[in-house]
Design a protein around this motif. Structure first.
Motif, PDB file in Angstrom:
ATOM      1  N   GLU A 117       0.851  -1.193   0.000  1.00 30.26           N
ATOM      2  CA  GLU A 117       0.000   0.000   0.000  1.00 30.26           C
ATOM      3  C   GLU A 117       0.886   1.241   0.000  1.00 30.26           C
ATOM      4  N   ASP A 123      -6.628   2.015  -3.275  1.00 32.12           N
ATOM      5  CA  ASP A 123      -6.462   0.700  -2.660  1.00 32.12           C
ATOM      6  C   ASP A 123      -5.471  -0.098  -3.504  1.00 32.12           C
ATOM      7  N   ASN A 124      -4.187   0.088  -3.245  1.00 27.28           N
ATOM      8  CA  ASN A 124      -3.159  -0.501  -4.111  1.00 27.28           C
ATOM      9  C   ASN A 124      -3.078  -2.016  -4.022  1.00 27.28           C
ATOM     10  N   ASN A 125      -3.363  -2.571  -2.832  1.00 22.64           N
ATOM     11  CA  ASN A 125      -3.224  -4.026  -2.677  1.00 22.64           C
ATOM     12  C   ASN A 125      -4.539  -4.777  -2.865  1.00 22.64           C
ATOM     13  N   ASN A 127      -7.449  -4.960  -1.279  1.00 21.47           N
ATOM     14  CA  ASN A 127      -8.184  -5.627  -0.192  1.00 21.47           C
ATOM     15  C   ASN A 127      -9.426  -4.845   0.239  1.00 21.47           C
ATOM     16  N   LEU A 129      -9.517  -1.737   1.308  1.00 26.58           N
ATOM     17  CA  LEU A 129      -9.196  -0.645   2.227  1.00 26.58           C
ATOM     18  C   LEU A 129      -8.207   0.303   1.558  1.00 26.58           C
ATOM     19  N   VAL A 130      -8.372   1.585   1.810  1.00 24.69           N
ATOM     20  CA  VAL A 130      -7.532   2.602   1.162  1.00 24.69           C
ATOM     21  C   VAL A 130      -6.473   3.100   2.139  1.00 24.69           C
ATOM     22  N   GLU A 132      -4.461   1.754   4.111  1.00 24.63           N
ATOM     23  CA  GLU A 132      -4.543   1.209   5.465  1.00 24.63           C
ATOM     24  C   GLU A 132      -3.152   0.955   6.043  1.00 24.63           C
TER      25      GLU A 132
HETATM   26 CA   LIG Z   1      -5.641  -1.607   0.582  1.00 27.21          CA
END
Ligand SMILES: [Ca+2]
Ligand SMILES: [Ca+2]
Ligand SMILES: [Ca+2]
Ligand SMILES: [Ca+2]
Length: 217
Positions: A117, A123-125, A127, A129-130, A132
């Motif tokens: 992230e 939300d790069n990964n 999941n 969540l932004v 996180e």
């Molecule tokens: Ca994320």
């Protein structure tokens, strides 16, 4: 010889009855499926929220267990209002020797972005969540024996109800505090934590916990 009409009428009526009964059965099955689906959905949402509450509670307890043995003069930085801090270095007593308290090497608690992230509002990964974060505890800071352990993931970038605008949106006395936040007021250290997850229907859930402890002088 003709068959009696009554038999044909009875046969037709039976078919209608069967069609009605089939419809009723299908309707009942649909209702049962709907109720069962909602109950299952409610159960999974409740289970996810329980997990979040346990995560927040155990993490804050662990942080408090660490800092309860630290002294105010050994806190760096001193997390003062109105911003507090999302990281801290400290030394804690490891017991008593012939010359008094035996102090352990410096340790650190710090909010960091999770792996994969970056701080870009996205939300790069993937999941849900932004931006996180994760809470990392580091022992023996700066020594060859230095070691890190992640004690909590899924931490929100900002504490619940807070947005980065220079204001105290959630009314807790801190401005733009992060999802992991420390603040010292007098001898009282308050630890706050907001964690989040995404349930089976991609809905985000969040919980926020806080606890205060007395810091030794
Ligand atoms: Ca994320
Ligand atoms: Ca990001
Ligand atoms: Ca605030
Ligand atoms: Ca704000």
């Amino acid at each position: 010889m003709r068959r009696p009409r009554a038999n044909r009428s009875r046969l037709g009526f039976t078919l209608i009855e069967m069609m009605v009964m089939t419809g009723v059965v299908l309707l009942l099955m649909g209702v049962v499926a709907l109720v069962s689906g909602r109950a299952n959905d409610h159960y999974r949402v409740s289970r996810a929220r329980l997990h979040l509450n346990n995560l927040a509670s155990t993490t804050i307890d662990r942080v408090c267990d660490e800092l309860a043995y630290a002294e105010r003069d050994d806190l760096n930085p001193v997390p003062a209002t109105p911003f507090g801090s999302s990281w801290i270095e400290y030394e804690k007593s490891g017991g008593y020797g012939a010359d008094g308290s035996v102090w352990q090497p410096t340790a650190r608690l710090a909010l960091e972005l999770v792996e994969g992230e970056v701080d870009d509002g996205l939300d790069n990964n993937g999941n849900g969540l932004v931006d996180e974060g994760q809470l990392v505890m580091t022992r023996d800071v700066g020594l060859p024996s230095e070691r890190r352990v992640v004690i909590c993931k899924g931490i929100q970038e900002y504490l619940g109800g807070e947005t980065p605008n220079g204001l105290d949106d959630n009314g807790n006395g801190l401005e733009d505090e992060r999802g992991f936040s420390l603040v010292l007021e007098g001898e009282m250290l308050t630890v706050r934590l907001s964690v989040a997850n995404v349930d089976h229907q991609r809905r985000m859930q969040t919980v926020t916990h806080e606890t205060s402890i007395l810091i030794r002088n």
